[in-house]
Design an enzyme around this catalytic site. Structure first.
Site, PDB file in Angstrom:
ATOM      1  N   ARG A 196       0.688  -1.156  -0.101  1.00 28.98           N
ATOM      2  CA  ARG A 196       0.112   0.274  -0.013  1.00 28.98           C
ATOM      3  C   ARG A 196       0.784   1.307  -0.047  1.00 28.98           C
ATOM      4  O   ARG A 196       0.470   2.360  -0.698  1.00 28.98           O
ATOM      5  CB  ARG A 196      -0.702   0.167   1.196  1.00 28.98           C
ATOM      6  CG  ARG A 196      -2.336  -0.549   1.206  1.00 28.98           C
ATOM      7  CD  ARG A 196      -2.819  -1.372   2.233  1.00 28.98           C
ATOM      8  NE  ARG A 196      -1.941  -2.379   2.632  1.00 28.98           N
ATOM      9  CZ  ARG A 196      -1.955  -3.576   2.412  1.00 28.98           C
ATOM     10  NH1 ARG A 196      -2.745  -3.836   1.705  1.00 28.98           N
ATOM     11  NH2 ARG A 196      -1.113  -4.405   2.659  1.00 28.98           N
ATOM     12  N   THR A 197       1.817   1.251   0.818  1.00 32.27           N
ATOM     13  CA  THR A 197       2.539   2.721   1.099  1.00 32.27           C
ATOM     14  C   THR A 197       3.066   3.071  -0.133  1.00 32.27           C
ATOM     15  O   THR A 197       3.114   4.187  -0.802  1.00 32.27           O
ATOM     16  CB  THR A 197       3.482   2.640   2.123  1.00 32.27           C
ATOM     17  OG1 THR A 197       2.806   2.177   3.356  1.00 32.27           O
ATOM     18  CG2 THR A 197       4.044   3.874   2.687  1.00 32.27           C
ATOM     19  N   LYS A 216      25.271  -4.121  -1.864  1.00 33.66           N
ATOM     20  CA  LYS A 216      26.551  -4.161  -2.012  1.00 33.66           C
ATOM     21  C   LYS A 216      27.570  -3.491  -0.746  1.00 33.66           C
ATOM     22  O   LYS A 216      28.784  -3.299  -0.583  1.00 33.66           O
ATOM     23  CB  LYS A 216      27.325  -3.345  -3.113  1.00 33.66           C
ATOM     24  CG  LYS A 216      26.783  -3.861  -4.339  1.00 33.66           C
ATOM     25  CD  LYS A 216      26.939  -2.853  -5.599  1.00 33.66           C
ATOM     26  CE  LYS A 216      26.368  -3.356  -6.877  1.00 33.66           C
ATOM     27  NZ  LYS A 216      26.821  -2.335  -7.808  1.00 33.66           N
ATOM     28  N   ARG A 255      11.321   3.916   2.878  1.00 31.89           N
ATOM     29  CA  ARG A 255      11.029   3.013   4.123  1.00 31.89           C
ATOM     30  C   ARG A 255      12.263   2.184   4.432  1.00 31.89           C
ATOM     31  O   ARG A 255      13.218   1.721   3.525  1.00 31.89           O
ATOM     32  CB  ARG A 255       9.942   2.007   3.630  1.00 31.89           C
ATOM     33  CG  ARG A 255       9.841   0.767   4.885  1.00 31.89           C
ATOM     34  CD  ARG A 255       8.547   0.132   4.535  1.00 31.89           C
ATOM     35  NE  ARG A 255       7.311   0.639   4.758  1.00 31.89           N
ATOM     36  CZ  ARG A 255       5.983   0.348   4.807  1.00 31.89           C
ATOM     37  NH1 ARG A 255       5.957  -1.073   4.360  1.00 31.89           N
ATOM     38  NH2 ARG A 255       5.040   0.915   4.904  1.00 31.89           N
ATOM     39  N   HIS A 259       5.508   5.965  11.449  1.00 31.17           N
ATOM     40  CA  HIS A 259       4.833   5.822  10.039  1.00 31.17           C
ATOM     41  C   HIS A 259       3.808   7.058   9.805  1.00 31.17           C
ATOM     42  O   HIS A 259       2.596   7.059   9.741  1.00 31.17           O
ATOM     43  CB  HIS A 259       4.127   4.535   9.926  1.00 31.17           C
ATOM     44  CG  HIS A 259       3.793   4.093   8.600  1.00 31.17           C
ATOM     45  ND1 HIS A 259       3.676   4.836   7.652  1.00 31.17           N
ATOM     46  CD2 HIS A 259       3.445   2.856   7.989  1.00 31.17           C
ATOM     47  CE1 HIS A 259       3.529   4.346   6.414  1.00 31.17           C
ATOM     48  NE2 HIS A 259       3.431   3.027   6.607  1.00 31.17           N
TER      49      HIS A 259
HETATM   50  C1  NCD Z   1       2.119  -1.062   8.076  1.00 32.47           C
HETATM   51  C2  NCD Z   1       3.389  -0.675   8.352  1.00 32.47           C
HETATM   52  O1  NCD Z   1       4.118  -1.039   7.366  1.00 32.47           O
HETATM   53  O2  NCD Z   1       3.869  -0.341   9.265  1.00 32.47           O
HETATM   54  N1  NCD Z   1       1.494  -1.133   6.989  1.00 32.47           N
HETATM   55  C3  NCD Z   1       1.180  -0.098   6.129  1.00 32.47           C
HETATM   56  O3  NCD Z   1       2.085   0.821   5.869  1.00 32.47           O
HETATM   57  N2  NCD Z   1      -0.081   0.065   5.669  1.00 32.47           N
HETATM   58  C4  NCD Z   1       1.312  -2.042   8.934  1.00 32.47           C
HETATM   59  C5  NCD Z   1       1.970  -3.402   9.027  1.00 32.47           C
HETATM   60  O4  NCD Z   1       2.984  -3.645   8.286  1.00 32.47           O
HETATM   61  O5  NCD Z   1       1.417  -4.076   9.811  1.00 32.47           O
END
Ligand code: NCD
Length: 304
Positions: free
Chosen positions: A51-52, A80, A101, A129
Site C-alpha cells: 500500500r505505502t 553491496k 522505508r 509511520h
Molecule cells: C503498516 C506498516 O508497514 O507499518 N502497513 C502499512 O504501511 N499500511 C502496518 C503493518 O505492516 O502491519
C-alpha cells in the site's frame, strides 16, 4: 525545504489543510492531474510494502509526475554495503522528492540530513509511520466527521506497531480523545509513547488485555497485525500472533457507528466475514492513503 520524518513535524493546522486538500482531490481529481508535471518521486524501499509504496507511486502518477526507485534492499547498492547516507545523497540528484522505508529506526532522519530534496518517512522499523497516520486521520475525519471527542481502541501489537505510535502522537493533540490500549502485556506500548506523550500530556487512557470487555465503549477500533519481522524469537511470535481475532460475534457488542480501521496487511486479526460489515473501513482507508499522499507531495514540493 520541508521533510516529513515524524507526524509532529506538521502542525494541526497543516494536517487539517492536508485533509481539506485530500477531500477536494476526492471530489475533483481532474483538477490535480497536471500539478506535478515534470517532477519525479523516488521510492526507496528497503523493506516490503504494498500500500505505502504503490499509493505513493499512484499519487505521483495522478499528479502527472514520474516515479523511480527500488522496492527491496537486495536490488539496490545497499546489498553491496552502501550507506543510506550515500544512497540518498546520490538519489536526491535524480528526483525532486524521496519517500523512504527502512528497517532501522531513524534511517529517514539520517537521510534527511544528507538529502538535497524533501524526505518522507514511509516507515522506519518499529518507530514511526507518519503518512499512514495522515491516511488514518483522513479516514477518521471522513467516517466520523470530526477528529475530536473520540474513544479510540488500539488493539494488537502496540509495541512494534509503528502506525500506532504515530497515530497516538497525532491524536493526542485533539480535544476529548481517550485511548483504550488492548494488547498482551508483552506487546504493550513503549514508554516513549506512554510516559512521554500520554502521561506527560495528561491524556486519558486505559490498558487491558480483553477486547470483548471494552469493544462497546469504542468509536474507533484500530486493529493491527503482530509485527513478525520485529521479533527476536519465532516461538514468541507464534504464541502471540493470534492474540486477537475480530469476528462478527465480537462485533455484536460494539456501537452501531463504530469505525473499524486497520493499516493492513491483515493476517488473521480480522476475520474476512467482518469485511461485509458496514463498520469495516479498512479498504476505504487504504484508498484514502493515495489521496492524502497526493496532498502531501504537493505540499512538500510547494505546489498550490
Ligand atoms: C503498516 C506498516 O508497514 O507499518 N502497513 C502499512 O504501511 N499500511 C502496518 C503493518 O505492516 O502491519
Amino acid at each position: 525545504m520541508r521533510d516529513l520524518i515524524n507526524i509532529m513535524d506538521l502542525s494541526t493546522e497543516e494536517i487539517d489543510s492536508l485533509i481539506d486538500v485530500a477531500n477536494h482531490i476526492i471530489d475533483d481529481p481532474e483538477a490535480y492531474a497536471g500539478k506535478c508535471a515534470g517532477k519525479k518521486l523516488a521510492t526507496l524501499f528497503f523493506e516490503p510494502s504494498t500500500r505505502t509504496r504503490l499509493s505513493f507511486e499512484a499519487a505521483m502518477y495522478e499528479l502527472g509526475g514520474h516515479v523511480l526507485g527500488f522496492s527491496e534492499a537486495q536490488s539496490s547498492s545497499a546489498a553491496k554495503g552502501e550507506s543510506v547516507a550515500d544512497t540518498v545523497r546520490v538519489v536526491s540528484g535524480y528526483a525532486d522528492i524521496i519517500a523512504m522505508r527502512h528497517p532501522k529506526e531513524g534511517a529517514p532522519m539520517v537521510a534527511s540530513m544528507k538529502s538535497l530534496v524533501p524526505i518522507i518517512n514511509a516507515g522506519d522499523g518499529g518507530h514511526n509511520h507518519p503518512t499512514q497516520t495522515l491516511t488514518d486521520l483522513l479516514t477518521i475525519a471522513r467516517k466520523k466527521g470530526r477528529l475530536t471527542d473520540l474513544t479510540i481502541g488500539l488493539c494488537g501489537d502496540l509495541k512494534f506497531g509503528r502506525t500506532v505510535h504515530s497515530l497516538i502522537e497525532a491524536m493526542s493533540r485533539y480535544e476529548g480523545i481517550k485511548f483504550v490500549l488492548i494488547s498482551p502485556p508483552e506487546l504493550d506500548l513503549p514508554s516513549y509513547i506512554r510516559d512521554d506523550i500520554l502521561e506527560e500530556e495528561g491524556i486519558p487512557y486505559v490498558e487491558t488485555t480483553d477486547l470483548e470487555n471494552v469493544i462497546g465503549d469504542l468509536d474507533i477500533l484500530y486493529m493491527t497485525r503482530v509485527q513478525k519481522e520485529r521479533f527476536f524469537n519465532e516461538a514468541d511470535y507464534i504464541r502471540l500472533k493470534d492474540s486477537y481475532i475480530l469476528t462478527p460475534k465480537k462485533l455484536a457488542a460494539a456501537k452501531p457507528d463504530l469505525s473499524i480501521l486497520h493499516p493492513l496487511p491483515r493476517v488473521n486479526e480480522i476475520s474476512v466475514e467482518v469485511d461485509e460489515d458496514p463498520r469495516a473501513c479498512y479498504f476505504d482507508q487504504a484508498l484514502f492513503g493515495k489521496y492524502i499522499r497526493m496532498a502531501l507531495i504537493m505540499k512538500l514540493l510547494q505546489i498550490d
